[in-house]
Structures are given as structure tokens and as C-alpha cells.
Design a protein around this motif. Sequence first.
Motif, PDB file in Angstrom:
ATOM      1  N   VAL A   1       9.580  15.708 -10.206  1.00 39.80           N
ATOM      2  CA  VAL A   1       9.846  16.658  -9.407  1.00 39.80           C
ATOM      3  C   VAL A   1      10.692  17.686 -10.151  1.00 39.80           C
ATOM      4  N   PHE A   2      10.140  18.866  -9.871  1.00 38.30           N
ATOM      5  CA  PHE A   2      10.491  20.236 -10.492  1.00 38.30           C
ATOM      6  C   PHE A   2      11.042  21.045  -9.464  1.00 38.30           C
ATOM      7  N   MET A   3      12.029  21.914  -9.824  1.00 35.15           N
ATOM      8  CA  MET A   3      12.664  23.033  -9.020  1.00 35.15           C
ATOM      9  C   MET A   3      11.760  24.363  -9.038  1.00 35.15           C
ATOM     10  N   VAL A   4      11.482  24.761  -8.269  1.00 35.85           N
ATOM     11  CA  VAL A   4      10.768  26.158  -8.134  1.00 35.85           C
ATOM     12  C   VAL A   4      11.603  27.306  -7.876  1.00 35.85           C
ATOM     13  N   ASP A   5      12.112  26.781  -6.378  1.00 36.28           N
ATOM     14  CA  ASP A   5      13.319  27.853  -5.696  1.00 36.28           C
ATOM     15  C   ASP A   5      14.514  27.134  -5.582  1.00 36.28           C
ATOM     16  N   PRO A   6      15.699  27.723  -5.884  1.00 35.64           N
ATOM     17  CA  PRO A   6      16.883  27.170  -5.848  1.00 35.64           C
ATOM     18  C   PRO A   6      17.242  26.528  -4.307  1.00 35.64           C
ATOM     19  N   ALA A   7      18.153  25.703  -4.389  1.00 38.69           N
ATOM     20  CA  ALA A   7      18.643  25.188  -3.006  1.00 38.69           C
ATOM     21  C   ALA A   7      17.674  24.434  -2.325  1.00 38.69           C
ATOM     22  N   MET A   8      16.637  23.768  -2.837  1.00 40.58           N
ATOM     23  CA  MET A   8      15.994  23.166  -2.108  1.00 40.58           C
ATOM     24  C   MET A   8      16.433  21.421  -2.477  1.00 40.58           C
ATOM     25  N   ALA A   9      16.526  20.898  -1.273  1.00 40.07           N
ATOM     26  CA  ALA A   9      17.215  19.611  -1.219  1.00 40.07           C
ATOM     27  C   ALA A   9      16.178  18.717  -0.987  1.00 40.07           C
TER      28      ALA A   9
ATOM     29  N   ARG B   1      19.127   9.489   4.371  1.00 38.03           N
ATOM     30  CA  ARG B   1      19.619   8.182   3.643  1.00 38.03           C
ATOM     31  C   ARG B   1      21.213   8.440   3.493  1.00 38.03           C
ATOM     32  N   THR B   2      21.412   7.906   2.211  1.00 42.81           N
ATOM     33  CA  THR B   2      22.983   7.866   1.796  1.00 42.81           C
ATOM     34  C   THR B   2      23.283   9.166   0.932  1.00 42.81           C
ATOM     35  N   ALA B   3      22.170   9.772   0.556  1.00 47.34           N
ATOM     36  CA  ALA B   3      22.468  11.197  -0.189  1.00 47.34           C
ATOM     37  C   ALA B   3      21.144  11.761  -0.584  1.00 47.34           C
ATOM     38  N   ALA B   4      21.308  12.969  -0.723  1.00 47.48           N
ATOM     39  CA  ALA B   4      19.992  13.818  -1.181  1.00 47.48           C
ATOM     40  C   ALA B   4      20.374  14.778  -2.403  1.00 47.48           C
ATOM     41  N   VAL B   5      19.235  15.126  -3.148  1.00 49.70           N
ATOM     42  CA  VAL B   5      19.440  15.835  -4.371  1.00 49.70           C
ATOM     43  C   VAL B   5      19.138  17.396  -3.855  1.00 49.70           C
TER      44      VAL B   5
ATOM     45  N   GLY C   1       0.828  -1.308   0.116  1.00 49.69           N
ATOM     46  CA  GLY C   1      -0.086  -0.044   0.057  1.00 49.69           C
ATOM     47  C   GLY C   1       0.816   1.184   0.153  1.00 49.69           C
ATOM     48  N   HIS C   2       2.237   1.315  -0.358  1.00 49.57           N
ATOM     49  CA  HIS C   2       2.885   2.416  -0.668  1.00 49.57           C
ATOM     50  C   HIS C   2       4.130   2.010  -1.401  1.00 49.57           C
ATOM     51  N   VAL C   3       4.718   3.320  -1.904  1.00 40.19           N
ATOM     52  CA  VAL C   3       5.825   3.379  -2.545  1.00 40.19           C
ATOM     53  C   VAL C   3       6.753   4.343  -1.825  1.00 40.19           C
ATOM     54  N   SER C   4       8.029   3.955  -1.511  1.00 44.11           N
ATOM     55  CA  SER C   4       9.017   4.657  -0.889  1.00 44.11           C
ATOM     56  C   SER C   4      10.249   4.702  -1.886  1.00 44.11           C
ATOM     57  N   ILE C   5      10.680   5.911  -1.898  1.00 47.22           N
ATOM     58  CA  ILE C   5      11.885   6.392  -2.718  1.00 47.22           C
ATOM     59  C   ILE C   5      12.881   7.110  -2.218  1.00 47.22           C
ATOM     60  N   ASP C   6      14.319   6.642  -2.209  1.00 51.63           N
ATOM     61  CA  ASP C   6      15.267   7.613  -1.875  1.00 51.63           C
ATOM     62  C   ASP C   6      15.453   8.651  -3.103  1.00 51.63           C
ATOM     63  N   ALA C   7      15.530   9.941  -2.719  1.00 52.38           N
ATOM     64  CA  ALA C   7      15.462  10.893  -3.759  1.00 52.38           C
ATOM     65  C   ALA C   7      16.760  10.729  -4.982  1.00 52.38           C
ATOM     66  N   ALA C   8      17.849  10.153  -4.361  1.00 54.50           N
ATOM     67  CA  ALA C   8      19.012  10.274  -5.010  1.00 54.50           C
ATOM     68  C   ALA C   8      18.796   8.969  -6.204  1.00 54.50           C
ATOM     69  N   HIS C   9      17.896   8.234  -6.021  1.00 53.54           N
ATOM     70  CA  HIS C   9      17.781   7.190  -7.116  1.00 53.54           C
ATOM     71  C   HIS C   9      16.907   7.499  -8.042  1.00 53.54           C
ATOM     72  N   PHE C  10      17.061   8.530  -8.740  1.00 53.83           N
ATOM     73  CA  PHE C  10      16.285   8.892  -9.989  1.00 53.83           C
ATOM     74  C   PHE C  10      16.648   8.187 -11.252  1.00 53.83           C
ATOM     75  N   ASP C  11      15.476   7.922 -12.019  1.00 49.06           N
ATOM     76  CA  ASP C  11      15.664   7.245 -13.237  1.00 49.06           C
ATOM     77  C   ASP C  11      16.646   8.395 -14.478  1.00 49.06           C
ATOM     78  N   ARG C  12      16.151   9.594 -14.328  1.00 50.57           N
ATOM     79  CA  ARG C  12      16.477  10.567 -14.928  1.00 50.57           C
ATOM     80  C   ARG C  12      16.476  11.812 -14.505  1.00 50.57           C
ATOM     81  N   ARG C  13      17.440  12.643 -14.749  1.00 48.79           N
ATOM     82  CA  ARG C  13      17.215  14.257 -14.388  1.00 48.79           C
ATOM     83  C   ARG C  13      17.554  15.096 -15.495  1.00 48.79           C
TER      84      ARG C  13
END
Length: 740
Positions: free
Chosen positions: A688-696, A580-584, A551-563
Amino acid sequence: MHPYSDFFNKHRENPELADRYGIVVGSSHPEAMLRNGVHEWEPWAEDHRNPDGTLPLYDYTVNPAVISGYWRARARQNAAYESSWTIGMRGLHDSALETKYATTIPEKVAVMNGIITDQRRILAEEVGEAAEPQIFIPYKEVLELYNAGVRVPDDVTLIWPDDNHGNMRQLPDEAERRRSGGNGIYYHLSYWGRPRSYLWLDTTQLSKVWQELRRVHDHQADRMWIFNVGDIKSIETGLSFCLDMAWDVDRWGPDDVEDFLVEWAGRQFGRRHGSEIAAIRTEYYRLAAERRPEFIDKAIFSTVQHGDEAGRRLTAYEQLLDRVRKLGAKLPEPYRDAFYELVEYPVHGAYLMNLKYYWADRNALAVRQGRGAGTNRFADLAEAAHTEEQAITRRYNAEIAGGKWDGIVNPYPSQIPKAPGRPAVTRVPRQETSGLGLAAEGNETGASRPLSFSSYTRDRRFVDVFNTGFLPLEWQAEPSHPWIRLSTAGGELTDQTRVWVEIDWPRAPEGTHLPTLTFTGAGTTAEVPLRVVNDGERARQRARGFVEAHGHVSIDAAHFDRRVARGGARWRVVRGLGRRTAAVEAVPTTAPPITEDLPTRSPELRYRVRFTSTGTFPVTVFRLPSLDERGKRRLAVALDDQPPTVLSGQAIATGNRGDAWARNVEEGIEKLTARVTVAEPGEHVLRVFMVDPAMAVDQIVIDTGGLPVSFLAPPESYHRVFNPDPASMSMPAVPGLPWA
């Protein structure tokens, strides 16, 4: 600043000695004009009583002449020495500015402008051209006054503050970057105040420090960096990193902050041990990023969800401590005291702080469950962990290095709140009875929520079997199908035991099944339902993206398929950042916000997700706190080609307890939630899209109807590339301890 440290000019030789060594002496935000108000104002006020005999207040709207004379005396006394002169004003003992006769913001702005004019005149008359640098620190409420119109002379350096928890409140704009006085920062690695203090251990992730200092430098706040470390002991690593960053900000990048730890540890303990110590410290910082040990409290982490979330965390600490001890045993004797101070004590202390509250939580749960002997057993374990914590602190102070640092490390001083003390526990009176009770994972009591198993995640689940009394009983467990495996199937039970349940996937038939476990003992029979979904090994190997399960999906943000980079901006991975081990992070941090046409103009992260459910579901983005008190903190999410939803985070540090800002700094993340619609099962793309910079961004969780309440995000979902073996994360909670 605080009453527990004396003032610098108490001994006349201090400024003279500093001058001989070439040390530039300065002061912080509440200590204007090199004055320590906590120790120096009272005797000055005593010598300058009001005409009616009362003591003058430290309030410039009431006693400007007395306060001006107080500042002038120090300027005259230290005129011959190279100093950094702090201008502006706050209250005594780092309290807010007192202005009895100025109650509105515009009135307070006028008072501050008058204070700065007075101080500048004093420095010109008493010190002359040598009165530089001069700095202005808009700390806490003073930042509000600055933004409302305080006029700081162009040659004064603006020192921008963080929120006391490592998040810069705001940074210079284009006009401020052109000022001749330049810009700097006041940054905390240790803090006493709201919403909680962290003064005991060095627990700020170095990648977090790197991220903020890199952002600071990108905004040209590079004239002066001031770091608040409380006592240097226990903050040696973090302070060393900050000083190295100040010396060469380009030395380390987003991929190699851990290399600093390798180099630093190699200098202390030999290059052959640098990599292992660096790995230990990185994991130690990661666990602190989930929750600082000073912020631990009762009922923070779940003891019933996600394979015992709290227990899995304790397992990570226990494994880390085991690595520390094995390495320490290899070191030559001359290195061992330093190793204990810098590596072993922080890990062991943080572990025990978490452990005692874990057992206290298990004790409280046992009371609600009606356990007998087990309730008291958990109480004993909680108190034993607290006693051990006191013992290792005594060792640090009284034994290590022959007691050289006696008193320097103390989680529980009487004057300053540092860390949580002994947790309250409950004991139940002994009763000469026995009875069988159980609680299946996901349930505080009983088993109304089935144990969920998926062939993608290949989970391990637990059932706690316990005695409601104190007399031993015999119990046994029997699965309804032979492909269900149990860690133990029965025996004699005095207090409690934990039964781990797994599926023998090669033997389990494909499809969805609803088997049971039957527990018997003390004349009682109870059933635990299971839900087993087996799509088969072929489907598992062919699945693309993150696969929905439970009943859920959990994703580490650094594990993207494409940027996708757009408009000169992009997302970069910062190793060692977050839970986790990294952030974006969206960079450059000086990029302009993007608020329109996001799918074509904004840098983007894409995650392939395989849904089995349909409907409209909440998507929660776990972002790392960052602030911008003159701007906003936004990003956007979308599924496939659906319109993006813009999410706004907390941009202002309130300094309060119990609000959004306080929750963010205590938890180390901010949860921003949108909703997406899955019209058909199968593969989709989360964007996931940037709106303001420096968002992690640290993690992303999609609740398709089965997400339980917990402090941390669920373990990451199955992904054939990024997480092909989720079961390896489902470790038994605290292995080797008496009840496991």
C-alpha cells in the motif's frame, strides 16, 4: 441559529455580564454581525416594511439597505464589549444564501464581496479599532463562493469548516497561512442535518478528533477553534478533549489518546478507576465508529454472515455494559449519578438502540423464513428493547441528580430528529401446527451454502433450528463424523434455538472433507453440508503472514509486516482510530502528493499474505473519510512487483443524501477497490502506497471468491503473530438472551 434557543442580546444584561467575566462573545456562520436571524430578523422586518407594506426579504440583492441597518444596529449596541465579529452572510435558520438577483457563481461572488465591504464599513464606523477579531466562515455553499473568488481582507481570520461529520473540507494553502488574520476551524461534535443527525450521545472517536485537529494545527489553522456541541450535556468528554487539545496540541500523540481518558475519568471518579473507564469509553467509541447509534436502521448489519455479524456486535455491547455495571457498583454513592450520566447511560442507550433494530431485523428475517412462534418472539424483544430505552432515558431525566437535568437528554424530541424510534415489526397469527425449519449460517433459508471451517481460523458456525408453527416439537441433530461438535443436539422446540458447530481439530484428519449434519423433527429430515479444510497444526504454526481461508483474506491495516518511509513521509499508527483497535495514517499531513515512481518514492506498507487460490481478485481498502476540496484523496495498492493501481476517494462534501459522501459519513469508511493477480499459490506481499498525505487506512480485504455481502469487514484472518486465535472473535451472538 435554531428556533429552540433564544438570542443572546434578548436580555441587555447578557453582554454586560459576559464583559465583566472577561468572556468574548461571538457568533457562528449564519449569525453575521452578532445577529440571530431566527429570532431577530422578523421583528426588524416588521418595523422596516417595504413601501408597499410587504415584509422585506433577508436577501442582500433585494433589500441591502434594510439588512445593512439591521447589522449596524447590533454593531452600535455591542460596540463597548469585546466581541468576535462574524462577517459574510447565509440565509435564515442556517439555510443557504438567498440571492434573487444573482444566479451564477460569479454574480454571487460579487454579492458576497459587497456584503463584506459593507460590514467592514459598519464595524469601522460603529466599533472602530476594537472591532477585532473579525472572522469569515466559508460554510457549505459559501466555501464554493470563496474558492471561486470571494475576497476576504487579510486581517480577517479564515475559519475553515468541516463537513459537519468531523472531516475537514479543506485547509489553508501556503498563501493563506501567511495572512495576518490567520486561520481557524469550525468543527462538529454534534450535528442536525444531512445525511443524518447525531445529537443524542457523544459518539465521535477521540482519536478521530485528534487526527483532524493535529492535521489542522499542522496547517497552521491555530488562531481560533470553534466547536459545535449542540447541548454541552452528553458531549462533556469530547468537548473536554477538544479544549485540552487547543490548550496544548502536543500533549497527546498517536499512541496515547486514551491517556486523556484515563486522566479525565480519574479526575471525575478517582484515579484508581481511570484506566477501566478509559477502556470502556474507547470500546464505546469503537463500536460507534462502526455505526453511530443515531444512524442505526433496519437491515444495516448482517444477521446471517460471519457468525451473525449483528449479533457479535451486540455481544460486544453486552459485555461492555456488564463492565460498566460492575464498575458502577464499586463507586461511592456521591459519584454514581455522574457515572450514570457520563458512562453508563451512553453505553446502555447505544446498546438498546442497536438491540431493538437487531431484533427487528431478526423478526423480518423470521417472516421470510416462515417461522411461527419465533416471529412473534422477535417482535416482542424488539419492542421490549425500545421500552427499556425509554425507561433509562426517564431515569436520566427524572431520577438522576434529583431530576436536575430533566429534558436535557431525549432521543426522540418532536422538533429535532435525533435517533431512530420504534422499529416496525410483524406478527403472525397463531396456528395449531408445528414444523421443523432451519437456516445455516451464510443462508437466509436452508443450507445451500455449506458451513466453512478452516484449521487456521478454527471457526464456530451456527445453524438456526426453528418451529414453523406454534405447537412444541421434538428435534435432534446428528453429525456424520465424531470430530464435529454441537452446542446442543436436540430437545423440545417451541420457537427456535441456535446450534453452534465446531471442529475438534486434534481428532479431525488432515485434508479437505465434506461432512454433513442431519436434523430431524416433526416428520422432516434436513441436511446441512460442511466444508472442512485441515492443513494440520504443523502447517498452522509455520504459516507466515495472513492466510487465505473461506475465499477471502481480511487484514487490520495496523498489522503490517513492514513499513518503509520515503521522501520525508511515512505511515504512522494511530491507536483507537477506526473500526478496529488502530488505523494507519500517511504523514506529515502537509507532505506533497506523490504521483510517479511510487515503488521508489512513496512511503509504503507491506503485508505478507499466503494464498491458496490463483486468479485476479478484488482488493478493497477501507479508508477513513477525509476530504480536500482543492485536491484529491488517493492511495495505491500492488501485489509483489506488479505496477501499483492508484485509487481515488471522495474529496468533496456534497451535503446531499444518498451519494458517495453521504454513504462515507454514515458508514465511517470509504471502500476503494483495485484488482491484483495471484499467478501462483503461496506467499506474496501486498503493498500500500501513499499518494496524498493524511490518508488513513483501517482494513484491507481480498476477495478470492468466497466473500459474502456484509456491512463490516470479515473478522481478521489468521496470522501467527497478530491474530493467532481468530476463533476467540467468533462469540455466540448475544449470550444469555432467551433464544441463544
